[in-house]
Design a protein around this motif. Sequence first.
Motif, PDB file in Angstrom:
ATOM      1  N   SER A 327       0.834  -1.213   0.000  1.00 15.24           N
ATOM      2  CA  SER A 327       0.000   0.000   0.000  1.00 15.24           C
ATOM      3  C   SER A 327       0.864   1.256   0.000  1.00 15.24           C
ATOM      4  O   SER A 327       0.584   2.231  -0.702  1.00 15.24           O
ATOM      5  CB  SER A 327      -0.946   0.006   1.206  1.00 15.24           C
ATOM      6  OG  SER A 327      -1.854  -1.087   1.123  1.00 15.24           O
ATOM      7  N   GLU A 328       1.953   1.239   0.785  1.00  9.72           N
ATOM      8  CA  GLU A 328       2.878   2.373   0.789  1.00  9.72           C
ATOM      9  C   GLU A 328       3.550   2.526  -0.570  1.00  9.72           C
ATOM     10  O   GLU A 328       3.764   3.648  -1.056  1.00  9.72           O
ATOM     11  CB  GLU A 328       3.930   2.185   1.881  1.00  9.72           C
ATOM     12  CG  GLU A 328       3.368   2.335   3.295  1.00  9.72           C
ATOM     13  CD  GLU A 328       4.360   1.919   4.366  1.00  9.72           C
ATOM     14  OE1 GLU A 328       4.248   2.438   5.497  1.00  9.72           O
ATOM     15  OE2 GLU A 328       5.249   1.069   4.073  1.00  9.72           O
ATOM     16  N   PRO A 373      -1.793  -7.602  -2.235  1.00 13.11           N
ATOM     17  CA  PRO A 373      -3.195  -8.022  -2.326  1.00 13.11           C
ATOM     18  C   PRO A 373      -3.294  -9.545  -2.419  1.00 13.11           C
ATOM     19  O   PRO A 373      -2.548 -10.173  -3.188  1.00 13.11           O
ATOM     20  CB  PRO A 373      -3.686  -7.346  -3.606  1.00 13.11           C
ATOM     21  CG  PRO A 373      -2.825  -6.133  -3.730  1.00 13.11           C
ATOM     22  CD  PRO A 373      -1.480  -6.548  -3.227  1.00 13.11           C
ATOM     23  N   TYR A 374      -4.187 -10.101  -1.664  1.00 13.94           N
ATOM     24  CA  TYR A 374      -4.307 -11.556  -1.557  1.00 13.94           C
ATOM     25  C   TYR A 374      -4.551 -12.207  -2.911  1.00 13.94           C
ATOM     26  O   TYR A 374      -3.981 -13.259  -3.224  1.00 13.94           O
ATOM     27  CB  TYR A 374      -5.453 -11.886  -0.596  1.00 13.94           C
ATOM     28  CG  TYR A 374      -5.655 -13.356  -0.341  1.00 13.94           C
ATOM     29  CD1 TYR A 374      -4.722 -14.090   0.370  1.00 13.94           C
ATOM     30  CD2 TYR A 374      -6.804 -14.003  -0.802  1.00 13.94           C
ATOM     31  CE1 TYR A 374      -4.908 -15.431   0.618  1.00 13.94           C
ATOM     32  CE2 TYR A 374      -7.005 -15.352  -0.552  1.00 13.94           C
ATOM     33  CZ  TYR A 374      -6.057 -16.072   0.155  1.00 13.94           C
ATOM     34  OH  TYR A 374      -6.234 -17.402   0.392  1.00 13.94           O
ATOM     35  N   ARG A 375      -5.354 -11.578  -3.741  1.00 16.58           N
ATOM     36  CA  ARG A 375      -5.720 -12.198  -5.030  1.00 16.58           C
ATOM     37  C   ARG A 375      -4.548 -12.249  -6.008  1.00 16.58           C
ATOM     38  O   ARG A 375      -4.588 -12.982  -7.002  1.00 16.58           O
ATOM     39  CB  ARG A 375      -6.884 -11.438  -5.671  1.00 16.58           C
ATOM     40  CG  ARG A 375      -6.554 -10.041  -6.123  1.00 16.58           C
ATOM     41  CD  ARG A 375      -7.732  -9.389  -6.842  1.00 16.58           C
ATOM     42  NE  ARG A 375      -7.384  -8.088  -7.386  1.00 16.58           N
ATOM     43  CZ  ARG A 375      -6.752  -7.914  -8.542  1.00 16.58           C
ATOM     44  NH1 ARG A 375      -6.401  -8.965  -9.255  1.00 16.58           N
ATOM     45  NH2 ARG A 375      -6.462  -6.703  -8.975  1.00 16.58           N
ATOM     46  N   LEU A 376      -3.477 -11.488  -5.740  1.00 17.75           N
ATOM     47  CA  LEU A 376      -2.316 -11.507  -6.632  1.00 17.75           C
ATOM     48  C   LEU A 376      -1.384 -12.682  -6.358  1.00 17.75           C
ATOM     49  O   LEU A 376      -0.523 -12.990  -7.182  1.00 17.75           O
ATOM     50  CB  LEU A 376      -1.512 -10.198  -6.488  1.00 17.75           C
ATOM     51  CG  LEU A 376      -2.166  -8.902  -6.972  1.00 17.75           C
ATOM     52  CD1 LEU A 376      -1.189  -7.743  -6.778  1.00 17.75           C
ATOM     53  CD2 LEU A 376      -2.588  -9.005  -8.436  1.00 17.75           C
ATOM     54  N   LYS A 377      -1.564 -13.334  -5.214  1.00 19.64           N
ATOM     55  CA  LYS A 377      -0.610 -14.351  -4.796  1.00 19.64           C
ATOM     56  C   LYS A 377      -1.170 -15.763  -4.960  1.00 19.64           C
ATOM     57  O   LYS A 377      -2.383 -15.972  -4.967  1.00 19.64           O
ATOM     58  CB  LYS A 377      -0.184 -14.104  -3.344  1.00 19.64           C
ATOM     59  CG  LYS A 377       0.622 -12.810  -3.174  1.00 19.64           C
ATOM     60  CD  LYS A 377       1.875 -12.835  -4.046  1.00 19.64           C
ATOM     61  CE  LYS A 377       2.653 -11.550  -4.030  1.00 19.64           C
ATOM     62  NZ  LYS A 377       3.859 -11.588  -4.894  1.00 19.64           N
ATOM     63  N   PRO A 378      -0.273 -16.762  -5.103  1.00 21.98           N
ATOM     64  CA  PRO A 378      -0.722 -18.149  -5.292  1.00 21.98           C
ATOM     65  C   PRO A 378      -1.495 -18.678  -4.096  1.00 21.98           C
ATOM     66  O   PRO A 378      -1.517 -18.066  -3.023  1.00 21.98           O
ATOM     67  CB  PRO A 378       0.599 -18.911  -5.493  1.00 21.98           C
ATOM     68  CG  PRO A 378       1.603 -17.885  -5.903  1.00 21.98           C
ATOM     69  CD  PRO A 378       1.192 -16.630  -5.189  1.00 21.98           C
ATOM     70  N   PHE A 379      -2.087 -19.846  -4.273  1.00 25.76           N
ATOM     71  CA  PHE A 379      -2.997 -20.416  -3.283  1.00 25.76           C
ATOM     72  C   PHE A 379      -2.336 -20.675  -1.930  1.00 25.76           C
ATOM     73  O   PHE A 379      -3.002 -20.725  -0.905  1.00 25.76           O
ATOM     74  CB  PHE A 379      -3.596 -21.734  -3.806  1.00 25.76           C
ATOM     75  CG  PHE A 379      -2.584 -22.836  -4.022  1.00 25.76           C
ATOM     76  CD1 PHE A 379      -2.212 -23.674  -2.983  1.00 25.76           C
ATOM     77  CD2 PHE A 379      -2.004 -23.034  -5.268  1.00 25.76           C
ATOM     78  CE1 PHE A 379      -1.293 -24.685  -3.175  1.00 25.76           C
ATOM     79  CE2 PHE A 379      -1.075 -24.041  -5.474  1.00 25.76           C
ATOM     80  CZ  PHE A 379      -0.721 -24.872  -4.433  1.00 25.76           C
ATOM     81  N   TYR A 380      -1.022 -20.871  -1.926  1.00 25.22           N
ATOM     82  CA  TYR A 380      -0.356 -21.254  -0.684  1.00 25.22           C
ATOM     83  C   TYR A 380       0.011 -20.057   0.206  1.00 25.22           C
ATOM     84  O   TYR A 380       0.457 -20.235   1.335  1.00 25.22           O
ATOM     85  CB  TYR A 380       0.913 -22.062  -0.978  1.00 25.22           C
ATOM     86  CG  TYR A 380       1.822 -21.410  -2.004  1.00 25.22           C
ATOM     87  CD1 TYR A 380       2.600 -20.297  -1.686  1.00 25.22           C
ATOM     88  CD2 TYR A 380       1.899 -21.921  -3.301  1.00 25.22           C
ATOM     89  CE1 TYR A 380       3.413 -19.703  -2.626  1.00 25.22           C
ATOM     90  CE2 TYR A 380       2.720 -21.329  -4.244  1.00 25.22           C
ATOM     91  CZ  TYR A 380       3.480 -20.222  -3.903  1.00 25.22           C
ATOM     92  OH  TYR A 380       4.291 -19.629  -4.835  1.00 25.22           O
ATOM     93  N   SER A 387      -6.163  -7.925   8.426  1.00 25.86           N
ATOM     94  CA  SER A 387      -5.785  -6.644   7.817  1.00 25.86           C
ATOM     95  C   SER A 387      -7.028  -5.942   7.274  1.00 25.86           C
ATOM     96  O   SER A 387      -7.963  -6.584   6.797  1.00 25.86           O
ATOM     97  CB  SER A 387      -4.793  -6.873   6.676  1.00 25.86           C
ATOM     98  OG  SER A 387      -5.386  -7.630   5.638  1.00 25.86           O
ATOM     99  N   PRO A 388      -7.060  -4.593   7.328  1.00 25.14           N
ATOM    100  CA  PRO A 388      -8.209  -3.846   6.792  1.00 25.14           C
ATOM    101  C   PRO A 388      -8.434  -4.139   5.311  1.00 25.14           C
ATOM    102  O   PRO A 388      -9.565  -4.302   4.865  1.00 25.14           O
ATOM    103  CB  PRO A 388      -7.823  -2.383   7.021  1.00 25.14           C
ATOM    104  CG  PRO A 388      -6.780  -2.411   8.085  1.00 25.14           C
ATOM    105  CD  PRO A 388      -6.048  -3.703   7.910  1.00 25.14           C
ATOM    106  N   GLU A 389      -7.330  -4.191   4.553  1.00 25.88           N
ATOM    107  CA  GLU A 389      -7.415  -4.573   3.148  1.00 25.88           C
ATOM    108  C   GLU A 389      -7.038  -6.044   3.059  1.00 25.88           C
ATOM    109  O   GLU A 389      -6.204  -6.529   3.826  1.00 25.88           O
ATOM    110  CB  GLU A 389      -6.440  -3.723   2.313  1.00 25.88           C
ATOM    111  CG  GLU A 389      -6.784  -2.234   2.365  1.00 25.88           C
ATOM    112  CD  GLU A 389      -5.613  -1.385   1.883  1.00 25.88           C
ATOM    113  OE1 GLU A 389      -4.470  -1.723   2.212  1.00 25.88           O
ATOM    114  OE2 GLU A 389      -5.867  -0.385   1.191  1.00 25.88           O
ATOM    115  N   HIS A 390      -7.666  -6.745   2.133  1.00 32.13           N
ATOM    116  CA  HIS A 390      -7.428  -8.184   2.048  1.00 32.13           C
ATOM    117  C   HIS A 390      -6.050  -8.430   1.444  1.00 32.13           C
ATOM    118  O   HIS A 390      -5.876  -8.378   0.231  1.00 32.13           O
ATOM    119  CB  HIS A 390      -8.517  -8.846   1.209  1.00 32.13           C
ATOM    120  CG  HIS A 390      -8.555 -10.333   1.388  1.00 32.13           C
ATOM    121  ND1 HIS A 390      -9.390 -11.149   0.660  1.00 32.13           N
ATOM    122  CD2 HIS A 390      -7.876 -11.157   2.225  1.00 32.13           C
ATOM    123  CE1 HIS A 390      -9.214 -12.400   1.034  1.00 32.13           C
ATOM    124  NE2 HIS A 390      -8.306 -12.432   1.988  1.00 32.13           N
TER     125      HIS A 390
END
Length: 480
Positions: A327-328, A373-380, A387-390
């Motif tokens: 985010s920063e 961001p969680y959706r950018l990273k692989p399943f593991y 966290s306020p943002e996922h």
Amino acid sequence: MLRAAAKTLYSTSVSRRILLTLRHFSKKTPRKLRVSEAISGSALGADIQVSGWVRSVRSQKANLFLDVNDGSSLQSLQIVASPKLNDPLLTFGSAVEVRGTLKKSQHQKQPVELEAEHIHVIGECNSVDFPFKIKERHNLEYIRQFPHLRGRTNAFSALLRIRSEATSAIHSYFKENGFLHIHTPIITSNDCEGAGELFQIEPSCPESEDQNFFSVPAYLTVSGQLHLEVLSGSFSRVYTFGPTFRAENSQSRRHLAEFYMVEAEVAFTQSIQDLTKVMEDVFRWTTEHVLARCAHDVDVFHKHVTPGHRDAVEAMLKERFHVITYSEAINILNRSCQTFTFPTNWGCNLQTEHEKYLVKHCGERPVFVTDYPYRLKPFYARDNRDSPEHTAAAVDLLVPGVGELCGGSLREERLDLLRARLEEVGLEDTYSWYLDLRRFGSVPHGGFGMGFERYLLCILGVDNIKDVIPFPRFSHSCLL
């Protein structure tokens, strides 16, 4: 009595002859030394033999001078010989064997020289057709055209010695810090990155068109991570260092189809700082080792290929690496005056242009970017649910001149969250074994991977990744 005396006399005579013969051979048989050993001066005054390739030939009225190198050091050994030992086959690039006496040199540029008694040309070289010319400094792009010959150049032989020392240093770091070295497989049925950029393995002469050799589709590995995760359930610290493959149709200066990865997995940790510490320590340990053990070889690059880069490398080692959140990083990019080709909105992938700007913003120092961001990273990757943002507990190390050098994350050890994530991406059947790891003695753990060739780009300042690997493999190119 006479027979006994005669027998004793005969035995003594034979012993003396054997002793004289041994003395003769010990005196006349020269010690075989590498050029680096000869240059050290440890055999000063001794009769020695060296073998190598001629780097220069200077024929004068009183003496014949040769520079011979066998790849063991950047510096060549000067040979001084009588003009009578000259040979038409004694040319730049020819392979020779030289015997003589190692003496102290009167010239400041070399501590010793070999006064030759015998020079034998083992392999001749047609210097007219040889692509590298005597006393000419060829650029890396030119010598890249000759992968079968570029090891004969100062620049590339220096690179290979640096590469070898860096490899030793990496293994040394992990051994000293309690990591177990694992040989992870090159052939695998898993795609741990989930990007689909895989080379599939198929026999050249399949027994049946309907049957896979392994009964399941198999690929060249893109990472040893999942296999390390398996063994991190038995050993608290494991690592691997080997070739990995990506079927990327890329001609960029940062990508290869085959490259080497250093990967580590640490059990019993819930802190991303535990991972960043290992990443930073590996970088520092290896770089300090290379600068100390390969000073002359590194200077070839820092003086002639990338002048001034030594100062940049030393600056990286002076301070702790910066740490910012994703985010920063987005806020920094959005506040900049620079116009980027790719978008900089929250949730986007950081591109090379973004990574290099962030490094510049941090004073051209390495910087860790965490909590993507969680959706950018692989399943593991571990879900930062609080966290306020996922976001995910993931981290990348960005370095000057390269961008991303390392990527890692804490792994999702919570069975229910991992199962839900696998179901979401449609991989619950493929990775049922991965769920077993969480069912039987699972512990919080995490790991990372570092691109070895990108590391070399960073410390040497080289612009193209094809110039830091012996035999580069990339789309539309597989020479040798």
